[in-house]
Design an enzyme around this catalytic site. Structure first.
Site, short mmCIF file in Angstrom:
data_model
loop_
_atom_site.label_atom_id
_atom_site.label_comp_id
_atom_site.label_asym_id
_atom_site.label_seq_id
_atom_site.Cartn_x
_atom_site.Cartn_y
_atom_site.Cartn_z
N VAL A 1 8.16 -2.15 1.40
CA VAL A 1 7.03 -1.32 1.83
C VAL A 1 6.15 -0.97 0.63
O VAL A 1 6.59 -0.38 -0.34
CB VAL A 1 7.51 -0.04 2.55
CG1 VAL A 1 8.00 -0.37 3.94
CG2 VAL A 1 8.61 0.68 1.77
N GLU A 2 4.90 -1.38 0.72
CA GLU A 2 3.90 -1.14 -0.32
C GLU A 2 2.55 -0.98 0.35
O GLU A 2 2.35 -1.40 1.48
CB GLU A 2 3.83 -2.33 -1.29
CG GLU A 2 5.14 -2.84 -1.82
CD GLU A 2 4.98 -4.15 -2.56
OE1 GLU A 2 4.09 -4.25 -3.44
OE2 GLU A 2 5.73 -5.10 -2.26
N TRP A 3 1.59 -0.41 -0.38
CA TRP A 3 0.19 -0.53 0.03
C TRP A 3 -0.32 -1.86 -0.51
O TRP A 3 0.02 -2.26 -1.62
CB TRP A 3 -0.64 0.61 -0.54
CG TRP A 3 -0.26 1.99 -0.09
CD1 TRP A 3 -0.10 3.08 -0.89
CD2 TRP A 3 -0.04 2.45 1.25
NE1 TRP A 3 0.23 4.19 -0.14
CE2 TRP A 3 0.27 3.83 1.18
CE3 TRP A 3 -0.06 1.83 2.51
CZ2 TRP A 3 0.54 4.60 2.31
CZ3 TRP A 3 0.22 2.59 3.63
CH2 TRP A 3 0.51 3.95 3.53
#
Length: 248
Positions: free
Chosen positions: A128-130
């Protein structure tokens, strides 16, 4: 009881969170990557053809392999890497790159449809990352939406594989979304300038991605390098617990 090296320096962390002292591992008071004893890599199609026997010979003790992204993409090298890493005797797990423009249920179904249920594999990983540089989905969703979507995917992974998934995250996503959440999941953090304690505070973590410019025999070019937070005995206990859970 598992006692990570992080705990030795926990009292110093509040004084240093928010920046890297001097900008390098050697200048802060925390362990450097080389102080950890269990090391691994994470790979995708960008590493090209991998000689997994040479990778094992270089001392790599685990590998995370990109499997899927969103709800319709499978990494071009996943099947080959998945089979070849196991044949070389390297413990390996698969990871899914979350895509914030696709429903969580579709992403979970896509991952489980494309990643074999191997009882000997490491737990699945939710990355999960931007992704502000994405041409198709640069959006940031609200914190409550991100948490809800993550919980849906994580629950589906655990049901499918019988193992508590690992969460991989970056500094900004952790700050925006994960602080105070997911304490009962193994966490894999990215911190390429300094020890995770300087960026993630008191967050307990299992794996540390400390460089994107690692070099390993059997791989042409750079590869991400990672360290396990624990002793060789801790590693064997963790592996054993994962295997038992999957066969329970």
């Amino acid at each position: 009881m598992w006692r990570p090296l992080f705990c030795i320096f926990a009292l110093a962390a509040p004084l240093l969170v928010g920046g890297c002292a001097g900008g390098g591992f050697e200048e802060d008071p925390f362990p450097t990557p080389s102080d950890y004893q269990i090391h691994g890599i994470d790979v995708s199609k960008y590493q090209g053809e991998i000689d997994w026997a040479s990778v094992r010979g270089a001392g790599v003790q685990f590998a995370w392999i990109k499997a899927t992204e969103g709800g319709d993409h499978v990494d071009d090298k996943f099947a080959q890497n998945w089979a070849s890493a196991k044949a070389a005797g390297i413990p390996r797990g698969a990871y899914h790159f979350a895509y914030w423009c696709r429903p969580a249920e579709e992403q979970a179904a896509w991952f489980t449809a494309n990643v074999p249920n191997d009882p000997d594999a490491l737990p699945p990983v939710l990355d999960v990352e931007w992704n502000g540089q994405s041409k198709t989905c640069p959006r940031k969703v609200p914190r409550d939406v991100a948490i809800s979507e993550m919980k849906i995917i994580l629950a589906a992974m655990e049901r499918a594989y019988g193992k508590r998934p690992v969460i991989y995250t970056s500094v900004d996503f952790h700050k925006d979304v994960m602080q105070g959440e997911f304490a009962d999941y193994p966490i894999w953090v990215r911190s390429v300038k300094c020890h995770p304690a300087l960026k993630y505070g008191a967050r307990k973590w299992r794996f540390w991605q400390h460089t994107a410019e690692g070099r390993v025999a059997g791989i042409k070019g750079n590869v991400d390098r990672n360290a396990f937070n624990g002793t060789p005995k801790d590693w064997q206990v963790w592996l054993g617990a994962m295997t038992v859970a999957s066969r329970a």
